[in-house]
Every structure is written in C-alpha cells, then in structure tokens.
Design an enzyme around this catalytic site. Structure first.
Site, short mmCIF file in Angstrom:
data_model
loop_
_atom_site.label_atom_id
_atom_site.label_comp_id
_atom_site.label_asym_id
_atom_site.label_seq_id
_atom_site.Cartn_x
_atom_site.Cartn_y
_atom_site.Cartn_z
N ASP A 411 0.99 -1.38 0.14
CA ASP A 411 -0.07 -0.06 0.08
C ASP A 411 0.88 1.16 0.01
O ASP A 411 1.85 1.27 0.15
CB ASP A 411 -0.95 -0.05 1.24
N GLU A 414 2.82 5.13 -3.86
CA GLU A 414 2.65 6.04 -5.16
C GLU A 414 4.03 6.92 -5.11
O GLU A 414 4.36 7.33 -6.40
CB GLU A 414 1.55 7.05 -4.93
N ASP A 485 -8.63 3.31 -2.65
CA ASP A 485 -9.88 3.79 -1.82
C ASP A 485 -11.07 4.33 -2.46
O ASP A 485 -11.36 5.62 -2.58
CB ASP A 485 -9.28 5.13 -0.84
O1 MIG Z 1 -5.82 5.20 3.85
O2 MIG Z 1 -3.74 0.89 5.82
O3 MIG Z 1 -6.05 2.18 0.33
O4 MIG Z 1 -6.98 -0.08 1.61
O5 MIG Z 1 -7.11 0.22 4.49
C1 MIG Z 1 -4.83 4.93 4.88
C2 MIG Z 1 -4.93 1.54 5.76
C3 MIG Z 1 -3.86 3.71 4.22
C4 MIG Z 1 -4.99 3.19 2.21
C5 MIG Z 1 -5.42 1.88 1.47
C6 MIG Z 1 -6.51 1.01 2.31
C7 MIG Z 1 -5.95 0.75 3.84
C8 MIG Z 1 -5.36 1.88 4.54
N1 MIG Z 1 -4.46 2.66 3.36
#
Ligand code: MIG
Length: 754
Positions: A411, A414, A485
């Site tokens: 995650d 980017e 998201d």
């Molecule tokens: O938005 O790790 O897209 O799936 O649950 C905060 C927490 C960071 C973004 C991810 C999301 C995940 C969340 N992360």
C-alpha cells in the site's frame, strides 16, 4: 525541431532517420511492433516496463521515396505495417493494405475553447477551478490525428467511462482520499498504453515515459489527440495487429504477462482496516464458518504492526502471531499482510538502522536522507530503483514467510506522503545511475512490487501473491492490484466496471475493487449489488476503512447474507473457469474481465458499453448498478445466449429488458460453451482432489482446460494437465487429454444444459 529529412542509416533492424537538427530511430521489433525513439533525455531506452531484448528477427523493406511536388519520405514495410517518416519528424503508420492507421497531426493546434485571463480571474472568485493544462505544449510530445469514429481504451485505472475519447488524463501516481470522480485526471496507477479502435482498423501505442505525462484524447480538439511529458525521451511503441486481442497480445509480449497465480488467491478474501487483535481474527474465521461463507484469506491491515513499523508485529494485541496463523490455516484460511514502503525513523529499529547504514533511502538534493511522514510518523523511503535495495527488502520478507504469512499487500507506494508531496528533485536510483523523484515516482510501486515478488519467490518457491496500489506498465509480471480507496457509493460501483475493463486492456488482469466500498458507509442493497459484480473480479475482496461502518456480510440481515453467500458460492463453483482464464492470460495477455468491445469490436453497440462485461469469452455479466432497480436492459452481441439462472435462450444483436430482483445478477452463457466447475468447498483445497463438472450448453464449441497443483512452478517443467473438450452439439462432448503431467480428476461429470 527536427528540420528536413536528410537520409537514413540501417543497422540490423534499427533505422536511424537523419534530420537537419535531430535524429530519430525507428526500431522494427517484430512485424507488428515498431519503436519510435528520440533521445532527449538518455541515449538508451532504460525501460522499467520492458525487460530483456524483444527484437524478433523480422524482415522489412526500406525505401527512400521522392516524388516531384511531394515531400520525400523514408518508408519501412514489414509483413503487417507500413511506416513513413517525413520532414519535421512526422511519422505515419499504415496497415499492409495501405489504410492509414495513425498519422502525426501537422496543422496548428486549435483548442476548442480558450479563456481570457480576465475571465479566469472572474470565475475563480467563487472557488471554481480553471484548468488550462489540456491545451498546453509539453517538452516531450506527440500529436496525432483522430478520426470521427475513433474510440480509445486502456490507460490503466483512470476514472470515468470505458471509451476515453474526449477525455484527458495525467499519469502521476496519486493517493487522493476524496471520492474518485470522473473528472479526476489521475489515480494510483500509471499505464501509458492505449488502444485506438477505428471504424476500419485498430492499433495500440505504448508511450514508455515515466515522468509526469499528459493524455488528451480529442478533448482539446476533435481532430487530434496528444500525449506528452514534462521530461524524458520521446519513446513509444506503435503496435499493430488484426484485432484488439492481437494488440493486447503484442503489448503484453513487450511488457510481460501475469504469471499463473496460486489457486487459493482466486477465492474470497475478507478484510477491514481496523481488524486489530488475535481475537478479532479468530472470531472472524468462526463467523465465516457459522454463516457458511467460503473464504480463503483474511487480510491484516496496518493494525497488526507495532507502531506502524513494517516488518514488526504488535505483541500486545497479537501475543502469538505464529499460532494464530497456523490455527487459521488449519481452517483453510490464509493470511495476507499489508506492507507500506515508509520506514519509521527510529533509533534501534532494524529496518531503519540497516537501511541508513547502507544508504538505501532516498536522499534530499543536499545528500541527507529525505524524511517525510506516513502512518508511523517521520519516515524514510526505500530507494527501490536500486537492485541492492530490492534484494535487501526481499530478503527481509522472511519475517513474514517464517510466521506463515501467505501474501503481501503493498500500500501507499505512489509513494504517499503526509507532509506534502515529495519534491521532484529528491534523489532516487534508476538501477545503476542516480535519478530523481520526477523520473522514478511513477515506477516506485512497480519496483516495490518487483522487490516483493522476487524476494517472496526466493523464500518460498511458490507463486508469490502480491497486491499493489500503485504500478506502471509491466507490473503485471509481479503483482495483482486493487483500485484503492473507493467509497460506498453507487457511482463507484458503476465505475468498477469500466475501470477493471480498462485495467485488463492495459495488461493488469488480476484486479479487484473493495467490495462494498472502502470509504463511507455501505447499505444492504449496495453491498448485495457489489458482491454480484465483485464475485467476477479476479481479486475478490471485501474491504473497508476504519472509522466507517463494518462491512462483513452478516451485518445486513438474513436476506443480504443469503445473497452474499449465493455469489461467493457461485465464484467457488466457477473457480476452474477463473483458473483457466488466468492460464489464458499468462499465454496471451487476454484479461479475465473483458469489455464486450474486446471480442465484438465491429459491433457499434458495444463500443461505449459501460455496464456489462465478459468473463472470458463464455460469460456475459449485466449487473444492476442502480439503486432501487429490479429490472435492467441488457444488450447481447451476435450469437445465441442462455440465461445462466433459467437456461432461457436469447438471440443476440438485441436489447432485452430482464428481471433482476436484488438476489439476481443477470448472467448469460454463450451458445456452445463448456463451463468447467468445481463442487462446493469452504476454501480452495478443502476437497483434496475434487471432481470436475462440465456444464455443456447447446451449440458447438471447444474449450481448453488446465489443471496443476495450483501452488508452485512445477508446471513450468510440465507438471500439468491440459484437456481439450469439444462440444459437437446435441449432447456430444469429446474429452482429450492433450498434455499429461499431473494427477487426473477422480471423475468428470458432464451436465448437458437444455
Ligand atoms: O488510507 O492501511 O488504500 O486499503 O486500508 C490509509 C490503511 C492507508 C490505504 C489503503 C487502504 C488501507 C489503508 N491505507
């Protein structure tokens, strides 16, 4: 910029076109793929997407054409394409029959509308945004002609409709928490590949530039489109072929294909940001069994970590992770853990210390380690473009494999940052040379996925299961992806269809959306409709955000639970079909979820069809994505189709109004289909060697079925079975094992549908 054409030079399959001011090279890679390259930035390509030498021995003719009264040109002719280079770097492509496919635009650009400065200031007063970016010139750029009827597909995960004609987008991997709207120009992924479907012909362009890039598909002006970037080389691949599947096969030949996944990864996954203790996971597993919802994986979001430090486990809330994971596994449930790239700045934390000692983190231009912030607070960014950093990260994954974790969810890659964006001049590495954030931003997630895939493979010998949020062209070799998201909105359920279709057309076949929606609160109806779409996504996961209503299927009443179970069970029954589609993808690049236009490109009715999709070639899904709707109009393309639920026959090339009460997702099966199915299971492998069930539909057709151990790489050495089923109609099916290398089914049951 280039000036007049002065001649050419041929060196094998590389042709250098000489101009007065700036040379350009045309590289014939295959009869269907020609690269156009101008070294504005580096002498070499330095592609992150293409690995290895993709040149196939190809014969082609080259001629210098000079006719009085007309511009001179250099003409390259392969068995499939004709490419003509003219003065000023103008390049045109034709098919073998001489039909123009794609020409550089030579006239003056005329934006469809221009705003006066004074007016811009005026309308900004109320807070309206004025964005002129679409009609700008970029340092690196190409402008090409558009025909009235051209449709444009691909470009990865962009928002909005299937056909990108008339829209503009940007490639700059972005984590924007606001609800993703059609007007968003970028999301998490950068895949600079698109397919132009013409009234008569089709081609693809892969624009291999990782800098911030801009695509304007006829929004600026209906007679041309453009792509360009802030920096880098002009480096694009013109891809020809007879059909959209050909173009996709060629694009994935260049950038790679999704390797066969482990079979369990195609099962159901339950997730939530906020599952934060051993107890929570044990209760979830029990509840899934109690509600008879088949499930293969539970996801561990950032809550499992100690102070959001990657490669740690919170010992208070998870006193014994190893035992927890092995207890879950005994019930068939695998564990997938999230890993973010940001490493907490903390003395004596091994990842931080080791990385600091070795110089593995990105640096500020003054040479100090660059610090921004993510979940753990101040954090540093592993420099994944450096092969040593990838190895280091990959070998640390042993922390997870050793505890019994089965997959990694990358995650925030980017990369995301809480203290403002990373400046473009932050120093990153591009393999063996120093580079910048500006160049490496869009491949940060790609390189992290590569590190994860390679490390995991080395440690386990199994097919790595990696999920990523950010990626670039070619990431499909290393990772699956989810769309980030989204929110519990009907518009986002609707968007899921074109978005996943375009990801598939961009090489990313193993994708999925957060079922039910990540942000905001879902409703019983929305969740039910979402699982009816989501059960066809290769990545089949219910996930939602901390701070929102829980979204497990049993929280919305008996009816919704029953509907939910119906579609999870449908997915489990179709697992052999999904697995076959993954095998097809590995071989051809064809995705699992496909827009109808991919197989019916001559049918005008499907070129802008946003709310239906195909699963493989045999299933057509027309889900309800409107609140309150219990009927929907379905378009069926040519041929005969059968309603999956009632077996009712329909003639194609027509629209139908179908019944679709809340528990019904309209699904149609193409005549002659052979659908391979499995008996009911609570997880993949619950039955040691399940029988195969074949639903055989009226009509004729043939089907190739694939079977192996579903886990490792033995299949590459021949440890698999391949069957050819031939449906000759009227209850006549032949079965041939065309490759033998794995145990046979205990039984193949044939179910003739009539
Ligand atoms: O938005 O790790 O897209 O799936 O649950 C905060 C927490 C960071 C973004 C991810 C999301 C995940 C969340 N992360």
């Amino acid at each position: 910029m280039y000036g007049k054409l002065t001649g050419y030079e041929k060196n094998g399959q590389l042709v250098t076109i000489h101009y007065e001011k700036q040379d350009m090279t045309l590289h014939v890679l295959t009869p269907e793929i020609i690269n156009v390259f101008v070294p504005f930035y580096t002498k070499e390509h330095r592609s992150k997407a293409i690995e290895g030498n993709k040149e196939l021995p190809t014969t082609f003719r080259i001629e210098e054409i000079s006719q009085t009264g007309r511009e001179n040109c250099i003409m390259l002719t392969t068995d499939v394409l004709v490419c003509k280079a003219y003065d000023n770097g103008m390049i045109d492509f034709y098919d073998k029959a001489g039909n123009l496919l794609c020409a550089d635009y030579r006239q003056k650009r005329i934006p469809r509308f221009e705003l006066q400065e004074s007016f811009i200031e005026f309308i900004k007063q109320e807070g309206h945004e004025v964005d002129m970016a679409g009609s700008m010139d970029y340092p690196v750029q190409c402008v090409k002609e558009l025909d009235e009827k051209d449709c444009i597909y691909g470009l990865g995960d962009k928002t909005g409709v299937l056909n990108k004609r008339y829209y503009e987008y940007e490639n700059w991997n972005s984590d924007i928490p606001d609800p993703h709207e059609d007007c968003f120009k970028s999301l998490y992924k950068s895949i600079p590949f698109f397919i132009t479907l013409k009234e008569n012909g089709v081609y693809g362009i892969f624009y291999d530039n990782t800098f911030k890039s801009y695509f304007n598909f006829g929004k600026e002006n209906n007679s041309y489109y453009s792509f360009g970037s802030d920096n880098g080389n002009l480096d694009y691949y013109f891809i020809g072929g007879n059909s959209m599947p050909d173009i996709l096969a060629n694009y994935t030949y260049l950038t790679g294909r999704m390797p066969l996944p482990q079979k369990w990864t195609l099962g159901y996954h339950q997730s939530r940001w906020g599952y934060d203790s051993e107890e929570t996971f044990r209760t979830l597993a029990a509840k899934l069994k109690e509600c008879r919802i088949p499930c293969d994986a539970l996801h561990f979001d950032i809550d499992y970590m100690d102070h959001y430090k990657v490669f740690t486990w919170n010992k208070e809330r998870f006193t014994d992770a190893r035992t927890l994971l092995s207890d879950l596994k005994a019930q068939g449930i695998k564990a997938v853990t999230i890993i973010d790239p940001g490493v907490k700045v903390e003395k004596d934390y091994n990842m931080y210390e080791e990385g600091m000692k070795n110089g593995y983190y990105a640096k500020a231009p003054d040479g100090s380690v660059y610090v921004n912030a993510v979940w753990p607070g101040d954090a540093v960014y592993p420099d994944f473009g450096n092969p040593k950093v990838r190895d280091w990260w990959g070998s640390h994954l042993e922390f997870y494999t050793d505890l019994g974790v089965n997959g990694v969810w990358n995650d925030m890659n980017e990369p995301a940052s809480f203290n403002g964006p990373l400046p473009n001049d932050v120093i990153f590495t591009d393999e063996d040379r120093p580079s910048t954030h500006g160049e490496m931003h869009n491949v940060y997630g790609h390189n992290m996925a590569k590190a994860t895939y390679e490390g995991w493979k080395k440690l386990t010998g199994k097919r790595p299961f990696v999920i990523t949020r950010a990626c670039y062209s070619g990431s499909q070799k290393y990772t699956t992806a989810w769309t980030g998201d989204n929110q519990s909105l009907w518009t986002h359920l609707r968007m899921a269809i074109p978005q996943q279709c375009n990801l598939g057309l961009s090489g990313m076949a193993f994708v999925g959306t957060d079922i039910g929606g990540f942000g905001a609160d879902t409703t019983p109806e929305l969740l039910a409709r979402w699982v009816e779409v989501g059960c066809f996504s290769p990545l089949f996961r219910n996930h939602c955000a901390k701070g929102n209503m829980n979204q497990e299927p049993w929280l919305f009443g008996e009816d919704v639970l029953n509907i939910y179970r119906k579609y999870v069970e449908l997915r489990y029954s179709l697992l052999p079909y999904f697995y076959d589609l993954c095998r097809v993808c590995e071989k051809t690049g064809l995705p699992v979820i496909r827009p109808l236009v991919l197989h019916y490109e001559n049918d005008k009715n499907v070129r802008n069809l946003n709310d239906e999709f195909l699963v493989g070639e045999q299933l057509l899904v027309a889900p309800v994505v409107e609140q309150g709707a219990v009927k929907r109009m379905v378009y069926l393309p040519e041929g005969i189709w059968y309603d999956y639920w009632t077996n009712k026959e329909y003639m194609g090339n027509q629209y139908y109004l179908t019944d679709a009460p809340l528990d019904t997702c309209p699904i149609f099966v193409k005549a002659g289909s052979i659908l391979p199915k499995a008996p009911a299971q609570m997880y993949v492998g619950e039955i040691e060697n399940p029988e195969l069930i074949l639903d055989v539909y009226p009509g004729c057709g043939s089907y190739t079925h694939y079977q192996d151990n579903g886990e490792d790489f033995a299949y590459l050495d021949g440890a698999y079975n391949e069957y050819l089923f031939e449906n000759k109609g009227n209850g006549n099916l032949s079965i041939t094992r065309v490759h033998e290398g794995y145990r046979d089914y205990p039984d193949i049951k044939i179910n003739y549908i009539s």
